[in-house]
Design a protein around this motif. Sequence first.
Motif, PDB file in Angstrom:
ATOM      1  N   MET A  27     -26.307  20.311 -27.316  1.00 37.97           N
ATOM      2  CA  MET A  27     -27.850  20.687 -27.548  1.00 37.97           C
ATOM      3  C   MET A  27     -28.641  20.823 -26.058  1.00 37.97           C
ATOM      4  O   MET A  27     -28.186  20.129 -25.079  1.00 37.97           O
ATOM      5  CB  MET A  27     -28.569  20.203 -28.578  1.00 37.97           C
ATOM      6  CG  MET A  27     -28.623  18.607 -28.076  1.00 37.97           C
ATOM      7  SD  MET A  27     -29.542  17.802 -29.714  1.00 37.97           S
ATOM      8  CE  MET A  27     -31.068  18.624 -29.914  1.00 37.97           C
ATOM      9  N   ALA A  28     -29.495  21.624 -25.976  1.00 35.89           N
ATOM     10  CA  ALA A  28     -30.359  21.625 -24.910  1.00 35.89           C
ATOM     11  C   ALA A  28     -31.213  20.258 -24.979  1.00 35.89           C
ATOM     12  O   ALA A  28     -31.641  19.654 -25.700  1.00 35.89           O
ATOM     13  CB  ALA A  28     -31.400  22.493 -24.847  1.00 35.89           C
ATOM     14  N   GLN A  29     -31.481  19.857 -23.594  1.00 35.16           N
ATOM     15  CA  GLN A  29     -32.314  18.465 -23.490  1.00 35.16           C
ATOM     16  C   GLN A  29     -33.763  18.675 -24.120  1.00 35.16           C
ATOM     17  O   GLN A  29     -34.235  17.688 -24.853  1.00 35.16           O
ATOM     18  CB  GLN A  29     -32.581  18.165 -22.002  1.00 35.16           C
ATOM     19  CG  GLN A  29     -33.167  16.816 -21.646  1.00 35.16           C
ATOM     20  CD  GLN A  29     -33.156  16.438 -20.261  1.00 35.16           C
ATOM     21  OE1 GLN A  29     -32.264  16.805 -19.406  1.00 35.16           O
ATOM     22  NE2 GLN A  29     -34.116  15.519 -19.975  1.00 35.16           N
ATOM     23  N   PRO A  30     -34.776  19.691 -23.832  1.00 36.06           N
ATOM     24  CA  PRO A  30     -35.892  19.524 -24.555  1.00 36.06           C
ATOM     25  C   PRO A  30     -36.165  19.378 -25.698  1.00 36.06           C
ATOM     26  O   PRO A  30     -36.908  18.743 -26.225  1.00 36.06           O
ATOM     27  CB  PRO A  30     -36.501  21.074 -24.091  1.00 36.06           C
ATOM     28  CG  PRO A  30     -35.773  21.611 -22.829  1.00 36.06           C
ATOM     29  CD  PRO A  30     -34.385  21.082 -23.030  1.00 36.06           C
ATOM     30  N   PRO A  31     -35.085  20.186 -26.572  1.00 36.25           N
ATOM     31  CA  PRO A  31     -35.266  19.686 -28.112  1.00 36.25           C
ATOM     32  C   PRO A  31     -34.626  18.294 -28.574  1.00 36.25           C
ATOM     33  O   PRO A  31     -35.310  17.923 -29.377  1.00 36.25           O
ATOM     34  CB  PRO A  31     -34.270  20.928 -28.703  1.00 36.25           C
ATOM     35  CG  PRO A  31     -33.968  22.021 -27.768  1.00 36.25           C
ATOM     36  CD  PRO A  31     -33.876  21.302 -26.491  1.00 36.25           C
ATOM     37  N   LEU A  32     -33.741  17.695 -27.504  1.00 41.80           N
ATOM     38  CA  LEU A  32     -33.499  16.475 -27.893  1.00 41.80           C
ATOM     39  C   LEU A  32     -34.706  15.535 -27.625  1.00 41.80           C
ATOM     40  O   LEU A  32     -34.992  14.440 -28.603  1.00 41.80           O
ATOM     41  CB  LEU A  32     -32.253  16.129 -27.180  1.00 41.80           C
ATOM     42  CG  LEU A  32     -31.944  14.456 -27.067  1.00 41.80           C
ATOM     43  CD1 LEU A  32     -31.565  14.095 -28.572  1.00 41.80           C
ATOM     44  CD2 LEU A  32     -30.838  14.308 -25.955  1.00 41.80           C
TER      45      LEU A  32
END
Length: 297
Positions: A27-32
Amino acid sequence: MELRHLRYFVMVAEELHFGRAAERLHMAQPPLSQRIRDLERELGVRLFDRNPHRVSLTEAGALLLEHARGVLERADAAREAMRRIRPGESGVLRAGVPPDTTPMALRTLVAGFTARIPDVLLELHELTTASQLAKLRAEELDAGLVRHPCDTVGLESSEVVHRRLGVVLPAGHRAAQQGEVRLRTLDGSALVIFPREMAPQLYDHMLEACRDNGFLPSAIRHARNPHFVHGLVMSGLGAHLNEEPYDELPAGLVWRPIDEPRLTWSTSAVWLPVQGGEVVAAFAAAALAGLREVGHT
């Protein structure tokens, strides 16, 4: 508190690096980062100390890590126990496929899966990309075969394979005389396309590619059944973007390639990380083999 949020937290706690954790979660870092902030707000504590150079667990984070690992281990054990008591000697794999998957691709998929995992029943469901993603996250499916772009945050994915799209037109349309249709020559024609709720991000991507190439549809008509699609096109009510037909088109219609490489069916198998393993890997391999059988690369 959701199990997936605990999984995200444990991954960051093990890596102590949001970028590496996001990679492992596909997954992308911002959503995490947002999910971790949501968890901190819900618990009312700070779980990580962050600065530009390092990430470290707080005292609260270290305490939660002890509990979270136990919770996730018990949840995985419960899920595995439920998997073992499903019908079939070793269980059932519930998998989604797009509604327009061709007979040849399905035949290759089923034969390939059965050859690899003969003692697991493959239960196929004809579902749109949006429905598959919702059912995967609700754990009502074990694996899916989805079209990109789409939201696969929190899911694992196989290799993505592609097949260029073309356009279905009435044989008398001015663009039907081109060996490769320039999208701008369709400007002013209506567009027949699947309903947006079937795959929202793919739908938006396709309309954006049309606009970028000077094709601004005079109207957009939604259809999902091939007979209805072909009836609309044959009646002069729009052009339809799709891969080269598996079966012969009805008399009066033609398919032509187009000049926009961004317009493709880009497809991959997807699954929840906790549902990975030999059985899901066999489904992914068989599904991609089926797609390659019908021209995906």
